[in-house]
Motif scaffolding. Structure first.
Motif, PDB file in Angstrom:
ATOM      1  N   LEU A 108       0.757  -1.177   0.084  1.00 41.73           N
ATOM      2  CA  LEU A 108      -0.020  -0.070   0.068  1.00 41.73           C
ATOM      3  C   LEU A 108       0.804   1.393   0.221  1.00 41.73           C
ATOM      4  O   LEU A 108       0.714   2.070  -0.893  1.00 41.73           O
ATOM      5  CB  LEU A 108      -0.833  -0.151   1.502  1.00 41.73           C
ATOM      6  CG  LEU A 108      -1.909  -1.041   1.414  1.00 41.73           C
ATOM      7  CD1 LEU A 108      -2.581  -1.051   2.663  1.00 41.73           C
ATOM      8  CD2 LEU A 108      -3.117  -0.761   0.210  1.00 41.73           C
ATOM      9  N   ALA A 109       1.917   1.236   0.880  1.00 42.39           N
ATOM     10  CA  ALA A 109       2.602   2.369   1.100  1.00 42.39           C
ATOM     11  C   ALA A 109       3.234   2.786  -0.236  1.00 42.39           C
ATOM     12  O   ALA A 109       3.605   3.950  -0.526  1.00 42.39           O
ATOM     13  CB  ALA A 109       3.631   2.237   2.334  1.00 42.39           C
ATOM     14  N   ARG A 110       3.961   1.745  -0.648  1.00 39.72           N
ATOM     15  CA  ARG A 110       4.654   2.154  -2.038  1.00 39.72           C
ATOM     16  C   ARG A 110       3.775   2.652  -3.079  1.00 39.72           C
ATOM     17  O   ARG A 110       4.442   3.254  -4.129  1.00 39.72           O
ATOM     18  CB  ARG A 110       5.454   0.671  -2.488  1.00 39.72           C
ATOM     19  CG  ARG A 110       6.597   0.120  -1.763  1.00 39.72           C
ATOM     20  CD  ARG A 110       7.449  -0.789  -2.326  1.00 39.72           C
ATOM     21  NE  ARG A 110       6.632  -1.947  -2.622  1.00 39.72           N
ATOM     22  CZ  ARG A 110       6.602  -3.052  -2.069  1.00 39.72           C
ATOM     23  NH1 ARG A 110       7.422  -3.055  -0.755  1.00 39.72           N
ATOM     24  NH2 ARG A 110       6.024  -4.068  -2.352  1.00 39.72           N
ATOM     25  N   ARG A 111       2.714   2.393  -3.273  1.00 41.48           N
ATOM     26  CA  ARG A 111       1.813   3.185  -4.288  1.00 41.48           C
ATOM     27  C   ARG A 111       1.155   4.187  -3.758  1.00 41.48           C
ATOM     28  O   ARG A 111       0.096   4.842  -4.515  1.00 41.48           O
ATOM     29  CB  ARG A 111       0.707   1.951  -4.624  1.00 41.48           C
ATOM     30  CG  ARG A 111       1.036   1.150  -5.601  1.00 41.48           C
ATOM     31  CD  ARG A 111       0.585  -0.373  -5.263  1.00 41.48           C
ATOM     32  NE  ARG A 111       1.192  -1.485  -6.053  1.00 41.48           N
ATOM     33  CZ  ARG A 111       2.535  -1.781  -5.655  1.00 41.48           C
ATOM     34  NH1 ARG A 111       3.044  -1.634  -4.587  1.00 41.48           N
ATOM     35  NH2 ARG A 111       2.939  -2.923  -6.802  1.00 41.48           N
ATOM     36  N   GLY A 112       1.558   4.798  -2.819  1.00 41.22           N
ATOM     37  CA  GLY A 112       1.325   6.108  -2.393  1.00 41.22           C
ATOM     38  C   GLY A 112      -0.173   6.016  -1.589  1.00 41.22           C
ATOM     39  O   GLY A 112      -1.125   7.031  -1.446  1.00 41.22           O
ATOM     40  N   LEU A 113      -0.603   4.947  -1.357  1.00 46.52           N
ATOM     41  CA  LEU A 113      -1.787   4.871  -0.521  1.00 46.52           C
ATOM     42  C   LEU A 113      -1.562   4.741   1.069  1.00 46.52           C
ATOM     43  O   LEU A 113      -0.785   4.208   1.353  1.00 46.52           O
ATOM     44  CB  LEU A 113      -2.541   3.418  -0.975  1.00 46.52           C
ATOM     45  CG  LEU A 113      -2.914   3.305  -2.563  1.00 46.52           C
ATOM     46  CD1 LEU A 113      -3.160   1.882  -2.797  1.00 46.52           C
ATOM     47  CD2 LEU A 113      -3.666   4.503  -3.067  1.00 46.52           C
ATOM     48  N   ARG A 114      -2.728   5.338   1.849  1.00 42.67           N
ATOM     49  CA  ARG A 114      -2.493   5.201   3.202  1.00 42.67           C
ATOM     50  C   ARG A 114      -3.620   4.551   3.770  1.00 42.67           C
ATOM     51  O   ARG A 114      -4.905   4.876   3.436  1.00 42.67           O
ATOM     52  CB  ARG A 114      -2.562   6.650   3.736  1.00 42.67           C
ATOM     53  CG  ARG A 114      -1.986   6.678   5.313  1.00 42.67           C
ATOM     54  CD  ARG A 114      -1.660   7.934   5.446  1.00 42.67           C
ATOM     55  NE  ARG A 114      -2.755   9.110   5.468  1.00 42.67           N
ATOM     56  CZ  ARG A 114      -3.640   9.620   6.751  1.00 42.67           C
ATOM     57  NH1 ARG A 114      -3.603   8.678   7.473  1.00 42.67           N
ATOM     58  NH2 ARG A 114      -4.671  10.432   6.535  1.00 42.67           N
ATOM     59  N   GLY A 115      -3.439   3.551   4.479  1.00 42.21           N
ATOM     60  CA  GLY A 115      -4.384   2.847   5.443  1.00 42.21           C
ATOM     61  C   GLY A 115      -4.941   3.583   6.476  1.00 42.21           C
ATOM     62  O   GLY A 115      -4.438   4.120   7.502  1.00 42.21           O
ATOM     63  N   VAL A 116      -6.363   3.828   6.609  1.00 42.09           N
ATOM     64  CA  VAL A 116      -6.753   4.560   7.563  1.00 42.09           C
ATOM     65  C   VAL A 116      -8.273   4.030   8.311  1.00 42.09           C
ATOM     66  O   VAL A 116      -8.806   3.225   7.606  1.00 42.09           O
ATOM     67  CB  VAL A 116      -7.209   6.014   7.189  1.00 42.09           C
ATOM     68  CG1 VAL A 116      -6.170   6.831   6.817  1.00 42.09           C
ATOM     69  CG2 VAL A 116      -8.292   5.867   5.783  1.00 42.09           C
ATOM     70  N   SER A 117      -8.515   4.337   9.315  1.00 43.73           N
ATOM     71  CA  SER A 117      -9.773   3.996   9.986  1.00 43.73           C
ATOM     72  C   SER A 117     -11.112   4.523   9.186  1.00 43.73           C
ATOM     73  O   SER A 117     -11.094   5.207   8.172  1.00 43.73           O
ATOM     74  CB  SER A 117      -9.882   4.625  11.351  1.00 43.73           C
ATOM     75  OG  SER A 117     -10.028   5.728  11.342  1.00 43.73           O
ATOM     76  N   MET A 118     -12.118   3.601   9.436  1.00 44.51           N
ATOM     77  CA  MET A 118     -13.459   3.960   8.597  1.00 44.51           C
ATOM     78  C   MET A 118     -13.865   5.322   8.937  1.00 44.51           C
ATOM     79  O   MET A 118     -14.381   6.042   8.190  1.00 44.51           O
ATOM     80  CB  MET A 118     -14.410   3.080   9.066  1.00 44.51           C
ATOM     81  CG  MET A 118     -14.436   1.679   8.651  1.00 44.51           C
ATOM     82  SD  MET A 118     -13.957   1.643   6.644  1.00 44.51           S
ATOM     83  CE  MET A 118     -15.497   2.301   6.268  1.00 44.51           C
ATOM     84  N   ARG A 119     -13.676   5.855  10.114  1.00 47.01           N
ATOM     85  CA  ARG A 119     -13.903   7.175  10.788  1.00 47.01           C
ATOM     86  C   ARG A 119     -13.150   8.091   9.880  1.00 47.01           C
ATOM     87  O   ARG A 119     -14.051   9.111   9.218  1.00 47.01           O
ATOM     88  CB  ARG A 119     -13.777   7.326  11.999  1.00 47.01           C
ATOM     89  CG  ARG A 119     -14.006   8.701  12.778  1.00 47.01           C
ATOM     90  CD  ARG A 119     -13.577   9.000  14.045  1.00 47.01           C
ATOM     91  NE  ARG A 119     -13.827   8.107  14.992  1.00 47.01           N
ATOM     92  CZ  ARG A 119     -14.915   8.127  15.629  1.00 47.01           C
ATOM     93  NH1 ARG A 119     -15.670   9.199  15.922  1.00 47.01           N
ATOM     94  NH2 ARG A 119     -15.114   7.336  16.798  1.00 47.01           N
ATOM     95  N   GLU A 120     -11.940   8.059   9.588  1.00 47.09           N
ATOM     96  CA  GLU A 120     -11.217   8.999   8.887  1.00 47.09           C
ATOM     97  C   GLU A 120     -11.518   8.754   7.308  1.00 47.09           C
ATOM     98  O   GLU A 120     -11.402   9.831   6.650  1.00 47.09           O
ATOM     99  CB  GLU A 120      -9.680   8.622   9.055  1.00 47.09           C
ATOM    100  CG  GLU A 120      -8.759   9.631   8.397  1.00 47.09           C
ATOM    101  CD  GLU A 120      -7.138   9.629   8.616  1.00 47.09           C
ATOM    102  OE1 GLU A 120      -6.675   9.872   7.970  1.00 47.09           O
ATOM    103  OE2 GLU A 120      -7.256   8.816   9.708  1.00 47.09           O
ATOM    104  N   LEU A 121     -11.780   7.630   6.809  1.00 48.93           N
ATOM    105  CA  LEU A 121     -12.053   7.329   5.785  1.00 48.93           C
ATOM    106  C   LEU A 121     -13.271   8.088   5.041  1.00 48.93           C
ATOM    107  O   LEU A 121     -13.271   8.824   4.089  1.00 48.93           O
ATOM    108  CB  LEU A 121     -12.168   6.042   4.935  1.00 48.93           C
ATOM    109  CG  LEU A 121     -12.432   5.625   3.722  1.00 48.93           C
ATOM    110  CD1 LEU A 121     -11.356   6.098   2.769  1.00 48.93           C
ATOM    111  CD2 LEU A 121     -12.776   4.021   3.491  1.00 48.93           C
TER     112      LEU A 121
END
Length: 233
Positions: free
Chosen positions: A37-50
């Motif tokens: 995920l990180a290498r593709r510029g994606l950030r994992g987040v909580s549902m609240r934040e998303l």
């Protein structure tokens, strides 16, 4: 239909010998998935934040990370790995089994669940705590009174523990119909997670993408592409 954000569905992250329910990802595989995920510029987040970012129009590079049931390995394995990448996630807790185990999986490997102190700890570390019912029943098999109890009692118990509003729910087994969607909304949840796309898909029946131990780079890419083709996001 309105585009849906990509939300990944996990359960347990730990070393294992036997995983007949396919709910466990090894720590090494999980670390590799986060790096992907990180290498593709994606950030994992909580549902609240998303969902907040989605409302603001800033969710394009965000991916929802969810963990069902509330296993103790969320504390020992998941959160440290997330924090290394500055990621967050949502853990959906079975409130009536705090400090116990996955009794609903009778006959399968026993997995310990977080207790109240664990929940407070992960909440302090920036993770979102959501509800996964009181005792993990199939909600579609319950009476109206039982359904309301599973939704409202779990919400109240978790809010008392973490000292914050619990705005998210996750349907056990992914079992959800129109009655359950209406009940989740009526219980005061801002959103609810299902598993599959259905006629009920929407803010209170959000589909998710299953992630397992077999999901290396090629499978993750395929799952992301499938989601984008289906939802355009």
């Amino acid at each position: 239909m309105t585009a849906m954000p990509l939300v990944l569905m996990y359960h347990s992250v730990t070393k294992y010998d036997d995983d007949p329910l396919n709910i466990t990802v090894s720590p090494d595989r999980f670390a590799a998935q986060l790096r992907w995920l990180a290498r593709r510029g994606l950030r994992g987040v909580s549902m609240r934040e998303l969902l907040a970012a989605r409302r603001a129009g800033t969710a394009r590079r965000l991916v929802g990370l969810t963990f069902d049931d509330g296993y103790t390995d969320f504390v020992s394995e998941v959160v440290p790995a997330l924090l290394r990448h500055h990621f967050t996630a949502t853990v959906f807790m079975v409130s009536g089994r705090l400090g116990g185990s996955n009794e609903w999986d009778a006959g399968y490997p026993v997995k310990p669940l977080m207790d109240a102190d664990d929940l407070r700890r992960v909440a302090r570390q920036g993770m979102e705590v959501g509800s996964h019912s009181v005792v993990h029943p199939s909600l579609t098999s319950l009476t109206g009174t039982e359904l309301r109890h599973e939704l409202t009692a779990s919400k109240a118990a978790l809010e008392e523990i973490v000292g914050a509003e619990v705005i998210g729910f996750c349907y056990p087994y992914g079992h959800v119909g129109a009655r359950e969607v209406a009940a989740a909304r009526g219980a005061g949840y801002d959103y609810a997670c299902a598993i599959w796309k259905s006629e009920h898909t929407g803010p209170h029946a959000l589909p998710r993408t299953y992630i397992g131990d077999r999901d290396g780079a090629l499978r993750l890419r395929a799952k992301r592409m499938r989601h984008r083709m289906r939802w355009g996001s």
